[in-house]
Design a protein around this motif. Structure first.
Motif, mmCIF file in Angstrom:
data_model
loop_
_atom_site.group_PDB
_atom_site.id
_atom_site.type_symbol
_atom_site.label_atom_id
_atom_site.label_comp_id
_atom_site.label_asym_id
_atom_site.label_seq_id
_atom_site.Cartn_x
_atom_site.Cartn_y
_atom_site.Cartn_z
ATOM 1 N N PHE A 106 0.817 -1.212 0.000
ATOM 2 C CA PHE A 106 0.000 0.000 0.000
ATOM 3 C C PHE A 106 0.855 1.269 0.000
ATOM 4 C CE2 PHE A 106 -3.468 -2.824 1.530
ATOM 5 C CZ PHE A 106 -4.359 -2.539 0.512
ATOM 6 N N ALA A 107 2.142 1.104 0.249
ATOM 7 C CA ALA A 107 3.048 2.247 0.140
ATOM 8 C C ALA A 107 3.233 2.645 -1.323
ATOM 9 C CB ALA A 107 4.394 1.907 0.781
ATOM 10 N N ASP A 108 2.925 1.709 -2.209
ATOM 11 C CA ASP A 108 3.003 2.000 -3.645
ATOM 12 C C ASP A 108 1.651 2.530 -4.114
ATOM 13 O OD1 ASP A 108 3.068 2.027 -6.372
ATOM 14 O OD2 ASP A 108 3.459 -0.126 -6.614
ATOM 15 N N PRO A 109 1.582 3.816 -4.462
ATOM 16 C CA PRO A 109 0.298 4.408 -4.859
ATOM 17 C C PRO A 109 -0.357 3.683 -6.027
ATOM 18 C CG PRO A 109 1.947 6.114 -4.561
ATOM 19 C CD PRO A 109 2.681 4.808 -4.480
ATOM 20 N N ALA B 74 -2.084 0.788 -4.566
ATOM 21 C CA ALA B 74 -3.227 1.271 -3.788
ATOM 22 C C ALA B 74 -4.391 1.615 -4.704
ATOM 23 C CB ALA B 74 -2.832 2.473 -2.950
ATOM 24 N N ARG B 75 -4.086 2.314 -5.783
ATOM 25 C CA ARG B 75 -5.159 2.703 -6.706
ATOM 26 C C ARG B 75 -5.740 1.500 -7.429
ATOM 27 N NH1 ARG B 75 -2.788 8.283 -6.906
ATOM 28 N NH2 ARG B 75 -0.866 7.520 -7.800
ATOM 29 N N ARG C 45 -9.561 0.536 -7.104
ATOM 30 C CA ARG C 45 -10.402 0.455 -8.294
ATOM 31 C C ARG C 45 -11.118 -0.898 -8.341
ATOM 32 N NH1 ARG C 45 -7.391 1.909 -12.816
ATOM 33 N NH2 ARG C 45 -8.937 2.858 -14.171
ATOM 34 N N PHE D 190 -12.494 6.404 -10.484
ATOM 35 C CA PHE D 190 -11.631 5.774 -11.487
ATOM 36 C C PHE D 190 -12.219 5.829 -12.893
ATOM 37 C CE2 PHE D 190 -10.927 3.732 -7.391
ATOM 38 C CZ PHE D 190 -9.575 4.005 -7.221
ATOM 39 N N LEU E 95 -7.797 10.440 -5.392
ATOM 40 C CA LEU E 95 -6.726 9.795 -6.164
ATOM 41 C C LEU E 95 -5.357 10.138 -5.599
ATOM 42 C CD1 LEU E 95 -7.954 10.034 -9.853
ATOM 43 C CD2 LEU E 95 -7.449 7.964 -8.540
ATOM 44 N N PHE F 298 -4.199 8.451 -2.268
ATOM 45 C CA PHE F 298 -3.647 7.089 -2.285
ATOM 46 C C PHE F 298 -2.132 7.096 -2.159
ATOM 47 C CE2 PHE F 298 -7.770 5.876 -4.215
ATOM 48 C CZ PHE F 298 -8.122 4.920 -3.276
ATOM 49 N N ALA F 299 -1.522 8.266 -2.302
ATOM 50 C CA ALA F 299 -0.078 8.370 -2.071
ATOM 51 C C ALA F 299 0.227 8.245 -0.582
ATOM 52 C CB ALA F 299 0.442 9.695 -2.614
ATOM 53 N N ALA G 171 -4.534 4.700 2.115
ATOM 54 C CA ALA G 171 -4.701 3.516 1.273
ATOM 55 C C ALA G 171 -5.144 2.322 2.107
ATOM 56 C CB ALA G 171 -3.405 3.205 0.533
#
Lengths: 187, 187
Positions: free
Chosen positions: A99-102, A105-106, A110, B71, B96, B99-100, B105
Motif C-alpha cells: 500500500f506504500a506504492d500508490p 493502492a489505486r 479500483r 476511477f 486519487l 492514495f499516495a 490507502a
DNA sequence: CCTGAAATATGATTTGGATCATATGATGCC
DNA sequence: GGCATCATATGATCCAAATCATATTTCAGG
C-alpha cells in the motif's frame, strides 16, 4: 488473478493445491494472507450456535477470498475446499507494505470499488420478487454470460423458473432467442 | 462518515443538500467525485432498453456511493434523491492523490474489504429459500439490530413472514424473545 | 461411434411466502 | 390526555416459484 496482485512481489505468492474437503484455513487461526482461486471452488463457512454450518461466500476461479484477513489477526471463518483446485496464498505483510506504492493502492481501490458496485447491483436484482422482472434485470445487467444454469444461480432462481421467464420475455418481444440456449436483449 | 475519508483534506469536501426527486448526478456526466450520505436516501438508477428504471443501489445515512467514479470519466448511472437530505461530495482528484498516503490507502482497503465481506454474506443469506432458515441465518449474522421491519427488508422478506419465522424459531427454542420486539440467539 | 452426463426446455403439482386484513401495544406530539 | 402513527403480531387467502417429472439436444470421453 485480480490485477492489483500483479504488483505484489512474486516471492510473496505461495501456490498451493488442495483436495475436496480440505480446509485452506480455520476460524481462529492466525492470518497469513488472502487467497486467489486459480481453479476449483472454496466455501467460506461459519459455525452457528448449534453447530450448523452457514456458507458465507462461494469463491470460484479468478475470485479472491479473505481479503479482510490482511487487516485482522485471526480468520473469522473456515475456508473449505468444495471442489479440488489450485490456489495462491498472498502474504499479508506483503500486501500491507504494497500500500506504500500508490499504483498498487489505486489498482486495489479500483478493483474493490468495482466489486462493491457489482455486488450492490446483484443484491438489488436478487431482491426483485417477480421471476420475469428479475430475469430481465439480470439480462440488462449482462449477467447471462455462460449458461442459463449459472445465470439462474446468480439470480437465486431455479433454472426452470429462469427458462420459463426467458420464454415469456421472448414471447413478449422483450428479448431475442436466435438459437437454442442463446438469449440477448432486443434492441 | 466512513473513516478513510477523514484523511482527505477538508477543502476537498463539498457539503450539499437536495430535495426529493433531485438528481445528485446524471449518467454520462463528467465525474467529480464520490458522495457520502449524511441523512436522507439516494437511489442509483440505470435506464433499461425500453426506458424502465432499474434501481442499482439504495444508499442511506452513513453510506457512500459512486466510489468507482473516482476511477472513471463519466457516471454510469443516475443518482436520484429518494428522500431529501444532506450529502458530502468528495473530490475525485483529492481521493486519487490521497492514495499516495499509505495510511489512507490502508484505511480505504480495510473499509472496502470489510464491506465486500458483508455484502457477500448478505447475498448468501438472501439466497436461502426457507424464511425460517433465512431469518435464523440473519440472526446468526447479527443483522437484527434495530427493528424487525429493517431486519425483514435486509433479508428481502415481508415483515409478516419475518415475524412468523421468528415466532417459529422461538417456539422451537432456537432463539429467545424475552420481551415484545426483542429477539436474540439462544445459546 | 456409442454412451453418459449436463444443458435446454416445458408440463403438472405443491407449497411457502406475499398480500390483505385486523388488532394491540408503543411512541411522539399538540 | 387524546390522537395519530408506527412497530409488533397473527390469521386467511392467493399466487407464483419450487419441486418433481420427462423429453430432447448437445457434448465430452472412452
Amino acid at each position: 488473478m485480480p490485477e492489483p496482485y500483479n504488483l505484489i512481489p512474486p516471492s510473496a505468492l505461495r501456490p498451493l493445491t488442495r483436495a475436496a474437503g480440505d480446509k485452506v484455513f480455520r476460524q481462529g487461526a492466525r492470518t497469513c494472507g488472502l487467497y486467489v482461486v486459480k481453479c476449483g471452488r472454496v466455501h467460506l463457512e461459519r459455525v452457528g450456535p448449534d453447530g450448523e454450518r452457514f456458507i458465507i461466500y462461494r469463491a470460484g476461479p479468478g475470485m479472491s477470498l479473505a481479503e479482510a484477513s490482511v487487516f485482522s489477526d485471526r480468520y473469522h471463518c473456515d475456508a473449505v475446499v468444495a471442489e479440488a483446485g489450485a490456489f495462491v496464498q498472498i502474504d499479508k505483510a506483503a500486501v500491507l507494505s504494497a500500500f506504500a506504492d500508490p499504483d498498487f493502492a489505486r489498482a486495489y481501490a479500483r478493483q474493490a470499488a468495482q466489486q462493491i458496485q457489482a455486488q450492490r447491483q446483484a443484491l438489488e436484482i436478487v431482491g426483485i420478487r417477480r421471476a420475469e422482472e428479475r430475469v430481465y434485470a439480470g439480462m440488462v445487467a449482462d449477467l447471462l454470460e455462460s449458461s442459463v444454469v449459472d445465470f439462474a444461480s446468480a439470480l437465486h432462481l431455479s433454472h426452470e423458473a429462469t427458462y420459463r421467464a426467458l420464454r415469456k420475455l421472448v414471447n413478449d418481444g422483450r428479448i431475442a432467442n436466435p438459437t437454442r440456449g442463446t438469449y440477448h436483449l432486443r434492441p
